[in-house]
Design a protein around this motif. Structure first.
Motif, PDB file in Angstrom:
ATOM      1  N   GLN A  88      -9.579   9.375   0.904  1.00  0.00           N
ATOM      2  CA  GLN A  88      -9.347   9.115   2.328  1.00  0.00           C
ATOM      3  C   GLN A  88      -9.537  10.365   3.172  1.00  0.00           C
ATOM      4  O   GLN A  88      -9.812  10.272   4.345  1.00  0.00           O
ATOM      5  CB  GLN A  88      -7.908   8.626   2.571  1.00  0.00           C
ATOM      6  N   THR A  89      -9.316  11.527   2.569  1.00  0.00           N
ATOM      7  CA  THR A  89      -9.349  12.763   3.358  1.00  0.00           C
ATOM      8  C   THR A  89     -10.738  13.316   3.487  1.00  0.00           C
ATOM      9  O   THR A  89     -11.649  12.981   2.810  1.00  0.00           O
ATOM     10  CB  THR A  89      -8.424  13.823   2.722  1.00  0.00           C
ATOM     11  N   LYS A 105      -3.689   7.999  -6.344  1.00  0.00           N
ATOM     12  CA  LYS A 105      -4.016   9.405  -6.035  1.00  0.00           C
ATOM     13  C   LYS A 105      -5.482   9.540  -5.667  1.00  0.00           C
ATOM     14  O   LYS A 105      -5.839  10.248  -4.721  1.00  0.00           O
ATOM     15  CB  LYS A 105      -3.673  10.315  -7.216  1.00  0.00           C
ATOM     16  N   ALA A 150      -6.073   8.056  -2.236  1.00  0.00           N
ATOM     17  CA  ALA A 150      -5.550   8.954  -1.207  1.00  0.00           C
ATOM     18  C   ALA A 150      -6.479  10.148  -1.018  1.00  0.00           C
ATOM     19  O   ALA A 150      -6.758  10.549   0.119  1.00  0.00           O
ATOM     20  CB  ALA A 150      -4.143   9.418  -1.568  1.00  0.00           C
ATOM     21  N   ARG A 155      -3.751   1.124   7.356  1.00  0.00           N
ATOM     22  CA  ARG A 155      -2.692   1.153   6.347  1.00  0.00           C
ATOM     23  C   ARG A 155      -3.165   0.461   5.068  1.00  0.00           C
ATOM     24  O   ARG A 155      -3.921  -0.503   5.112  1.00  0.00           O
ATOM     25  CB  ARG A 155      -1.430   0.474   6.862  1.00  0.00           C
ATOM     26  N   ALA A 200       1.239   3.553   5.599  1.00  0.00           N
ATOM     27  CA  ALA A 200       0.471   4.596   6.274  1.00  0.00           C
ATOM     28  C   ALA A 200       0.227   5.721   5.264  1.00  0.00           C
ATOM     29  O   ALA A 200       0.935   5.824   4.251  1.00  0.00           O
ATOM     30  CB  ALA A 200       1.242   5.112   7.481  1.00  0.00           C
ATOM     31  N   PRO A 201      -0.761   6.588   5.502  1.00  0.00           N
ATOM     32  CA  PRO A 201      -1.035   7.669   4.547  1.00  0.00           C
ATOM     33  C   PRO A 201       0.201   8.501   4.181  1.00  0.00           C
ATOM     34  O   PRO A 201       0.365   8.875   3.026  1.00  0.00           O
ATOM     35  CB  PRO A 201      -2.093   8.520   5.256  1.00  0.00           C
ATOM     36  N   ASP A 202       1.096   8.739   5.136  1.00  0.00           N
ATOM     37  CA  ASP A 202       2.286   9.539   4.829  1.00  0.00           C
ATOM     38  C   ASP A 202       3.391   8.723   4.151  1.00  0.00           C
ATOM     39  O   ASP A 202       4.444   9.261   3.824  1.00  0.00           O
ATOM     40  CB  ASP A 202       2.820  10.227   6.081  1.00  0.00           C
ATOM     41  N   GLU A 203       3.155   7.432   3.924  1.00  0.00           N
ATOM     42  CA  GLU A 203       4.130   6.563   3.252  1.00  0.00           C
ATOM     43  C   GLU A 203       3.681   6.146   1.847  1.00  0.00           C
ATOM     44  O   GLU A 203       4.395   5.401   1.177  1.00  0.00           O
ATOM     45  CB  GLU A 203       4.344   5.284   4.072  1.00  0.00           C
ATOM     46  N   LEU A 204       2.518   6.619   1.408  1.00  0.00           N
ATOM     47  CA  LEU A 204       1.972   6.162   0.129  1.00  0.00           C
ATOM     48  C   LEU A 204       2.949   6.317  -1.035  1.00  0.00           C
ATOM     49  O   LEU A 204       2.955   5.503  -1.938  1.00  0.00           O
ATOM     50  CB  LEU A 204       0.674   6.897  -0.212  1.00  0.00           C
ATOM     51  N   TRP A 205       3.754   7.353  -1.016  1.00  0.00           N
ATOM     52  CA  TRP A 205       4.640   7.613  -2.152  1.00  0.00           C
ATOM     53  C   TRP A 205       6.071   7.159  -1.883  1.00  0.00           C
ATOM     54  O   TRP A 205       6.998   7.534  -2.594  1.00  0.00           O
ATOM     55  CB  TRP A 205       4.548   9.087  -2.547  1.00  0.00           C
ATOM     56  N   SER A 206       6.233   6.270  -0.899  1.00  0.00           N
ATOM     57  CA  SER A 206       7.561   5.725  -0.594  1.00  0.00           C
ATOM     58  C   SER A 206       7.902   4.518  -1.464  1.00  0.00           C
ATOM     59  O   SER A 206       9.009   3.998  -1.375  1.00  0.00           O
ATOM     60  CB  SER A 206       7.641   5.336   0.887  1.00  0.00           C
TER      61      SER A 206
END
Length: 139
Positions: free
Chosen positions: A138-139, A132, A135, A26, A114-120
């Motif tokens: 990371q991929t 950006k 992120a 994270r 977490a990666p799916d929470e970056l834009w929270s």
């Protein structure tokens, strides 16, 4: 990305920031408490490089002062982002080596994302391009 409007001969203040990852992968985000115009927005933690200091040393120092941790810069994230006239942001991927991050200076909250929470979180406008890039890297 380097700002094409900036004359490369002009002195520039480098601000370093950490893409600091915990053992669970994270990313750490820090919410600003100061100055007032930035309070409540989120950033990658870090600070200014002092005269005679390397960016990596500044990053280690800033993370110790701001978060009370020891971190190790691993690799620079490609790019450079303008903050305000005369200032640029450069980001390093960092590993947390010791300590439990606490908001000690200029922050009032920390979050591990977490990666799916970056834009929270509501990132500072000037940190968005860097986040950006982190992120994408990371991929």
């Amino acid at each position: 990305m380097t700002d094409p409007r900036r004359d490369q001969s002009d002195p520039v203040v480098v601000v370093v920031a950490a893409a600091l990852y915990g053992a669970d992968g994270r990313l750490l985000a820090a919410r600003r408490s100061a100055p007032p115009q930035l309070a409540g927005r989120w950033e990658l933690p870090g600070g200014k490089v002092e005269p005679g200091e390397t960016p990596e040393h500044a990053l280690v120092r800033e993370l110790r002062e701001e978060l009370g941790v020891t971190a190790e810069p691993l690799a620079r994230v490609p790019g450079e982002w303008p903050l305000k006239p005369g200032y640029v942001l450069r980001v390093w991927r960092c590993a947390l080596r010791s300590g439990d991050p606490r908001p000690l200076e200029d922050h009032d909250e920390l979050r591990w994302l977490a990666p799916d929470e970056l834009w929270s979180v509501d990132w500072l406008d000037q940190d968005v391009p860097a986040v950006k890039e982190v992120a994408a890297d990371q991929t």
